[in-house]
Design a protein around this motif. Structure first.
Motif, PDB file in Angstrom:
ATOM      1  N   LYS A  57     -42.239  -6.886   5.617  1.00  0.00           N
ATOM      2  CA  LYS A  57     -41.749  -5.521   5.418  1.00  0.00           C
ATOM      3  C   LYS A  57     -40.391  -5.675   4.742  1.00  0.00           C
ATOM      4  CE  LYS A  57     -44.943  -3.544   8.998  1.00  0.00           C
ATOM      5  NZ  LYS A  57     -44.795  -3.011  10.075  1.00  0.00           N
ATOM      6  N   MET A  58     -39.532  -6.551   5.183  1.00  0.00           N
ATOM      7  CA  MET A  58     -38.189  -6.629   4.482  1.00  0.00           C
ATOM      8  C   MET A  58     -38.465  -7.139   2.999  1.00  0.00           C
ATOM      9  SD  MET A  58     -36.339  -8.734   8.018  1.00  0.00           S
ATOM     10  CE  MET A  58     -34.666  -9.142   7.044  1.00  0.00           C
ATOM     11  N   ALA A  59     -39.219  -7.938   2.869  1.00  0.00           N
ATOM     12  CA  ALA A  59     -39.362  -8.519   1.389  1.00  0.00           C
ATOM     13  C   ALA A  59     -39.983  -7.386   0.611  1.00  0.00           C
ATOM     14  CB  ALA A  59     -40.523  -9.430   1.391  1.00  0.00           C
ATOM     15  N   GLU A  60     -40.884  -6.366   1.055  1.00  0.00           N
ATOM     16  CA  GLU A  60     -41.462  -5.279   0.376  1.00  0.00           C
ATOM     17  C   GLU A  60     -40.237  -4.259   0.118  1.00  0.00           C
ATOM     18  OE1 GLU A  60     -44.336  -1.406   1.093  1.00  0.00           O
ATOM     19  OE2 GLU A  60     -43.953  -2.986   2.780  1.00  0.00           O
ATOM     20  N   ALA A  61     -39.254  -4.262   1.205  1.00  0.00           N
ATOM     21  CA  ALA A  61     -38.141  -3.171   0.943  1.00  0.00           C
ATOM     22  C   ALA A  61     -37.166  -3.622  -0.291  1.00  0.00           C
ATOM     23  CB  ALA A  61     -37.389  -2.880   2.300  1.00  0.00           C
ATOM     24  N   VAL A  62     -37.126  -5.086  -0.279  1.00  0.00           N
ATOM     25  CA  VAL A  62     -36.075  -5.720  -1.386  1.00  0.00           C
ATOM     26  C   VAL A  62     -37.061  -5.347  -2.592  1.00  0.00           C
ATOM     27  CG1 VAL A  62     -35.430  -7.945  -2.426  1.00  0.00           C
ATOM     28  CG2 VAL A  62     -35.163  -7.284   0.031  1.00  0.00           C
ATOM     29  N   SER A  63     -38.421  -5.572  -2.761  1.00  0.00           N
ATOM     30  CA  SER A  63     -39.001  -5.033  -4.089  1.00  0.00           C
ATOM     31  C   SER A  63     -38.855  -3.363  -4.297  1.00  0.00           C
ATOM     32  CB  SER A  63     -40.539  -5.478  -3.855  1.00  0.00           C
ATOM     33  OG  SER A  63     -40.627  -6.703  -3.664  1.00  0.00           O
ATOM     34  N   LEU A  64     -38.837  -2.867  -3.435  1.00  0.00           N
ATOM     35  CA  LEU A  64     -38.941  -1.409  -3.698  1.00  0.00           C
ATOM     36  C   LEU A  64     -37.079  -0.903  -4.207  1.00  0.00           C
ATOM     37  CD1 LEU A  64     -40.776   0.130  -0.700  1.00  0.00           C
ATOM     38  CD2 LEU A  64     -41.344   0.210  -3.046  1.00  0.00           C
ATOM     39  N   ALA A  65     -36.256  -1.935  -3.635  1.00  0.00           N
ATOM     40  CA  ALA A  65     -34.984  -1.644  -3.838  1.00  0.00           C
ATOM     41  C   ALA A  65     -34.734  -1.783  -5.543  1.00  0.00           C
ATOM     42  CB  ALA A  65     -33.873  -2.585  -3.327  1.00  0.00           C
ATOM     43  N   PRO A  99     -26.627  -7.250  13.125  1.00  0.00           N
ATOM     44  CA  PRO A  99     -27.229  -8.249  12.213  1.00  0.00           C
ATOM     45  C   PRO A  99     -26.433  -9.057  11.168  1.00  0.00           C
ATOM     46  CG  PRO A  99     -28.394  -6.058  11.976  1.00  0.00           C
ATOM     47  CD  PRO A  99     -27.038  -5.911  12.833  1.00  0.00           C
ATOM     48  N   ARG A 100     -26.478 -10.297  11.218  1.00  0.00           N
ATOM     49  CA  ARG A 100     -25.810 -11.383  10.398  1.00  0.00           C
ATOM     50  C   ARG A 100     -26.997 -12.005   9.710  1.00  0.00           C
ATOM     51  NH1 ARG A 100     -21.365 -14.422  13.676  1.00  0.00           N
ATOM     52  NH2 ARG A 100     -23.121 -14.805  14.903  1.00  0.00           N
ATOM     53  N   ALA A 101     -26.659 -12.535   8.186  1.00  0.00           N
ATOM     54  CA  ALA A 101     -27.723 -13.226   7.438  1.00  0.00           C
ATOM     55  C   ALA A 101     -27.576 -14.472   7.867  1.00  0.00           C
ATOM     56  CB  ALA A 101     -27.296 -12.757   5.943  1.00  0.00           C
ATOM     57  N   ARG A 102     -28.685 -15.200   7.933  1.00  0.00           N
ATOM     58  CA  ARG A 102     -29.047 -16.584   8.250  1.00  0.00           C
ATOM     59  C   ARG A 102     -29.804 -17.193   7.273  1.00  0.00           C
ATOM     60  NH1 ARG A 102     -27.911 -17.742  13.678  1.00  0.00           N
ATOM     61  NH2 ARG A 102     -28.224 -19.722  12.934  1.00  0.00           N
ATOM     62  N   SER A 103     -30.021 -16.879   6.120  1.00  0.00           N
ATOM     63  CA  SER A 103     -31.060 -17.084   4.944  1.00  0.00           C
ATOM     64  C   SER A 103     -30.747 -16.349   3.895  1.00  0.00           C
ATOM     65  CB  SER A 103     -32.418 -17.161   5.202  1.00  0.00           C
ATOM     66  OG  SER A 103     -32.972 -15.905   5.703  1.00  0.00           O
ATOM     67  N   ALA A 135     -29.746 -12.254   3.677  1.00  0.00           N
ATOM     68  CA  ALA A 135     -28.699 -11.465   2.964  1.00  0.00           C
ATOM     69  C   ALA A 135     -28.954 -10.583   1.806  1.00  0.00           C
ATOM     70  CB  ALA A 135     -28.059 -12.464   2.422  1.00  0.00           C
ATOM     71  N   GLU A 136     -30.310 -10.831   1.282  1.00  0.00           N
ATOM     72  CA  GLU A 136     -30.771  -9.712   0.295  1.00  0.00           C
ATOM     73  C   GLU A 136     -31.256  -8.407   0.917  1.00  0.00           C
ATOM     74  OE1 GLU A 136     -33.598 -10.145  -3.973  1.00  0.00           O
ATOM     75  OE2 GLU A 136     -34.065 -11.647  -2.285  1.00  0.00           O
ATOM     76  N   PHE A 137     -31.756  -8.587   1.912  1.00  0.00           N
ATOM     77  CA  PHE A 137     -32.299  -7.313   2.613  1.00  0.00           C
ATOM     78  C   PHE A 137     -31.032  -6.670   3.055  1.00  0.00           C
ATOM     79  CE2 PHE A 137     -33.373  -5.275   6.669  1.00  0.00           C
ATOM     80  CZ  PHE A 137     -34.209  -4.249   5.958  1.00  0.00           C
ATOM     81  N   LEU A 138     -30.169  -7.413   3.768  1.00  0.00           N
ATOM     82  CA  LEU A 138     -29.017  -6.590   4.455  1.00  0.00           C
ATOM     83  C   LEU A 138     -27.928  -5.941   3.280  1.00  0.00           C
ATOM     84  CD1 LEU A 138     -27.985  -8.900   7.342  1.00  0.00           C
ATOM     85  CD2 LEU A 138     -29.196  -6.565   7.626  1.00  0.00           C
ATOM     86  N   ALA A 139     -28.080  -6.462   2.111  1.00  0.00           N
ATOM     87  CA  ALA A 139     -27.079  -6.169   1.102  1.00  0.00           C
ATOM     88  C   ALA A 139     -27.583  -4.773   0.792  1.00  0.00           C
ATOM     89  CB  ALA A 139     -27.436  -7.155  -0.089  1.00  0.00           C
ATOM     90  N   ILE A 140     -28.835  -4.310   1.055  1.00  0.00           N
ATOM     91  CA  ILE A 140     -29.050  -2.876   0.491  1.00  0.00           C
ATOM     92  C   ILE A 140     -28.067  -1.973   1.055  1.00  0.00           C
ATOM     93  CG2 ILE A 140     -30.925  -1.331   0.754  1.00  0.00           C
ATOM     94  CD1 ILE A 140     -33.119  -3.368   0.748  1.00  0.00           C
TER      95      ILE A 140
END
Length: 357
Positions: A316-324, A282-286, A290-295
């Motif tokens: 679900k990726m946005a939810e994971a960023v919030s949980l982080a 995976p490579r960040a395109r937005s 990038a915020e999700f992959l930075a986890i």
């Protein structure tokens, strides 16, 4: 017996006139035979030894061209044996030359001569050059040389051998051949810029996938030759591919002669790939990617596994960023990795794993 003994007059060569060459049996590489093309200038005693897979006409002309460029000029005459690549027949003791070798000699501005059949003494000293080269380059108990791992290693050994014998005084002349060559070069004709390529076969352009098409079959070549022009020819049961470089023609690939539908691809012609080419990292395109992959690595692993049909991935990726932000990157990264391994991509699965941990 004395009345029938052969009488010799010493041959005193003149600079720039004579080049002699002969073939010798080389070492075996990977169970396959090789040959040594051995040439020398009669006056300066400058030697050139080149390895070859065969003694075909194309290989002969490639070695001859490389020799002329190595010595930096063209002599008036070239003396050799009566091989079929040079002499096709003898009529009333007159040698009938191969048409291609005649065309090549005219291209370079020299004349080919051969010794009398079955009379090696009429040729001179090339035999000694072959003997010395074989004694040094072919592995044997006397020289303690090991087996060659590749053709390139043999080519390097041949170049090292030439540097050694051309850099020390010759026993007959007392001069260093490399220094004598510098004097002889003023008597040599200039080497033509373009090699004689007709004997190398048909021209082909290397395509984007480092292959050429010959007789409807794709054959690979080293990827460094992308978009270059090469020559392909059939030699026995093989297809030989040649590239014309600054130093002369160089054989770059050799494949079994195949039929349509059977491409010949050599993995050594391509750069080494790291990882599984069927899986894309995976490579960040937005910014959200990038915020999700930075986890962490667990996030990348979750995304790769969830991509196989999971609905609402971005949500679900946005939810994971919030949980982080609540649990920290370390705990959430471990939870994402666990979810990926267990195949749990439901709405509340990630929160459930975090609560369990």
């Amino acid at each position: 017996r004395a009345g029938h003994r052969r009488v010799y007059r010493p041959w005193i060569p003149e600079p720039g006139l004579w080049l002699q060459f002969d073939w010798g049996q080389g070492p075996r590489i990977g169970g396959r035979a090789t040959y040594l093309f051995c040439a020398w200038l009669a006056w300066s005693r400058f030697r050139v030894v080149l390895p070859s897979w065969d003694r075909s006409l194309g290989s002969l002309l490639a070695c001859l061209d490389a020799t002329l460029r190595r010595i930096g000029g063209v002599p008036t005459y070239v003396l050799t044996d009566n091989e079929k690549t040079v002499t096709v027949d003898h009529v009333a003791t007159v040698a009938v030359r191969h048409p291609e070798i005649v065309a090549a000699s005219r291209h370079y501005g020299l004349t080919i001569h051969t010794c009398y059949p079955a009379d090696p003494e009429s040729k001179g000293g090339s035999e000694s050059t072959v003997r010395i080269a074989k004694a040094d380059l072919v592995p044997a108990s006397a020289n303690l040389r090991g087996e060659y791992a590749s053709f390139a290693e043999l080519a390097t050994a041949c170049r090292t051998f030439c540097d050694e014998v051309n850099g020390r005084p010759h026993r007959e002349t007392g001069r260093i051949p490399a220094e004598a060559l510098a004097d002889e070069q003023s008597r040599l004709h200039p080497v033509v810029e373009q090699p004689y390529a007709a004997a190398f076969g048909q021209t082909r352009r290397v395509m984007w996938d480092s292959t050429i098409s010959y007789a409807g079959v794709r054959y690979s070549v080293p990827h460094e030759l992308l978009d270059e022009r090469v020559w392909a020819r059939v030699d026995g049961d093989e297809v030989v591919i040649t590239h014309l470089e600054r130093t002369g023609p160089v054989e770059v690939a050799r494949h079994p002669h195949a039929s349509k539908g059977h491409p010949q691809i050599n993995d050594a012609h391509y750069p080494t790939r790291i990882g599984d080419p069927t899986r894309r990292a995976p490579r960040a395109r937005s910014a959200s990617d990038a915020e999700f992959l930075a986890i962490g690595q667990g996030a990348a692993q979750w995304l790769e596994e969830a991509a196989a049909g999971t609905a609402r991935i971005r949500a679900k990726m946005a939810e994971a960023v919030s949980l982080a932000k609540l649990y920290g990157h370390t705990d959430l990264d471990r939870a994402l990795g666990t979810a990926a391994l267990a195949g749990r991509f439901g709405e509340a699965d990630l929160a459930s794993i975090l609560a369990h941990h």
